[in-house]
Design an enzyme around this catalytic site. Structure first.
Site, PDB file in Angstrom:
ATOM      1  N   HIS A 115       0.836  -1.210   0.000  1.00 21.15           N
ATOM      2  CA  HIS A 115       0.000   0.000   0.000  1.00 21.15           C
ATOM      3  C   HIS A 115       0.869   1.258   0.000  1.00 21.15           C
ATOM      4  CE1 HIS A 115      -3.782   2.193   1.469  1.00 21.15           C
ATOM      5  NE2 HIS A 115      -2.828   3.086   1.641  1.00 21.15           N
ATOM      6  N   GLU A 116       1.832   1.317   0.909  1.00 25.18           N
ATOM      7  CA  GLU A 116       2.649   2.531   1.019  1.00 25.18           C
ATOM      8  C   GLU A 116       3.605   2.676  -0.157  1.00 25.18           C
ATOM      9  OE1 GLU A 116       1.588   4.532   3.067  1.00 25.18           O
ATOM     10  OE2 GLU A 116       0.390   3.169   4.319  1.00 25.18           O
TER      11      GLU A 116
ATOM     12  N   HIS B 211       1.921   4.516  -2.896  1.00 31.22           N
ATOM     13  CA  HIS B 211       1.992   5.969  -2.686  1.00 31.22           C
ATOM     14  C   HIS B 211       3.371   6.492  -3.085  1.00 31.22           C
ATOM     15  CE1 HIS B 211      -1.865   6.055  -0.870  1.00 31.22           C
ATOM     16  NE2 HIS B 211      -1.519   5.602   0.324  1.00 31.22           N
TER      17      HIS B 211
END
Lengths: 174, 91
Positions: free
Chosen positions: A53-54, A57
């Site tokens: 997820h990170e 980003h």
């Protein structure tokens, strides 16, 4: 990441910290660092999802001019992509959360989790967050970079990685 | 040569037809996946099959690019990506 010019060094780009609330992690664009909440990540599978997820980003930060702090639509787009591509909206994970649905339920989960993620990092109303997510959803849900497909599990991820390794041949022969 | 190795098309086609992929595709798209394009190249290997395959792949790329991006893409990565963290500069 390396191909996009942002090779990741785990000492520089990752930090394990204790976090408030039940946040699992975050990406700090001002320092180009991924924060993993060591007090809230409970097992390896959860860790894998949070890191993915990170990193999405971080990938968006690397390849695009994302105005994380001043444009809620940009933030919404990256949260939609992270929820869509990290595995957190898999059928199995949703069942564990007691969210039952099959037809297009993936989209419902992605929308809801993107809104929650925005509200966790921005002091804005739920209506503003919902509006931003709904405005960008169509475009950002269908942006599967760098995978080229939604990596539902290891098999999909393996195929996506193979396509990435083969990209030069692919684009020169279509 | 074909855009991807023939073995890749074979593996993707078999995976496309699997029950697990049907479930994932239905979970996202509410309809079954279309798996027939990969098979033509493997079985016939004619110029027509190649053209059909390339058209299929081009359509796939176009479909992936049809949505307008929310943000502007960078020409180069962020300048501070590799710089030391602020607290490290004070050491």
């Amino acid at each position: 990441m390396k191909h996009s010019g942002c090779a990741v060094n785990k000492e520089r780009h990752f930090s394990c910290e204790d976090c408030n609330g039940n946040v699992s992690g975050g990406f700090d664009a001002s320092s180009s660092q991924i924060v993993l909440c060591q007090n809230n990540i409970c097992n390896q599978a959860h860790m894998n999802r949070v890191v993915t997820h990170e990193l999405i980003h971080a990938f968006d930060h690397c390849r695009a001019h994302v105005n994380w702090f001043t444009n809620v639509r940009h933030l919404a787009c990256s949260e939609v992509r992270a929820a869509n591509l990290s595995g957190e909206c898999s059928l199995v994970n949703e069942i564990f959360r007691l969210h039952f649905g099959l037809k297009r339920h993936h989209q419902t989960c992605v929308r809801d989790r993107a809104i929650l993620s925005i509200l966790a990092v921005r002091n804005i109303s739920k209506e503003v967050a919902e509006k931003a997510v709904d405005e960008v959803f169509e475009s950002c849900f269908n942006d599967h970079e760098p995978f080229g497909r939604i990596p539902h599990n290891q098999t999909y991820a393996r195929y996506a990685h193979r396509d990435f390794q083969n990209r030069d041949r692919y684009y020169s022969n279509i | 040569q074909p855009p991807r190795p023939c073995e890749t098309y074979r593996a993707e086609w078999e995976f496309c037809r699997s029950a697990r992929h049907f479930l994932h595709h239905y979970y996202v798209h509410k309809r079954p996946a279309a798996c027939e394009h990969c098979r033509d190249w493997e079985e016939r290997r004619t110029a027509e099959a190649q053209r059909s395959l390339c058209e299929s792949e081009q359509a796939r790329v176009q479909a992936a690019r049809k949505h307008t991006l929310v943000w502007a893409l960078r020409q180069s990565p962020p300048a501070d990506w590799h710089l030391p963290l602020p607290q490290e500069k004070d050491k």
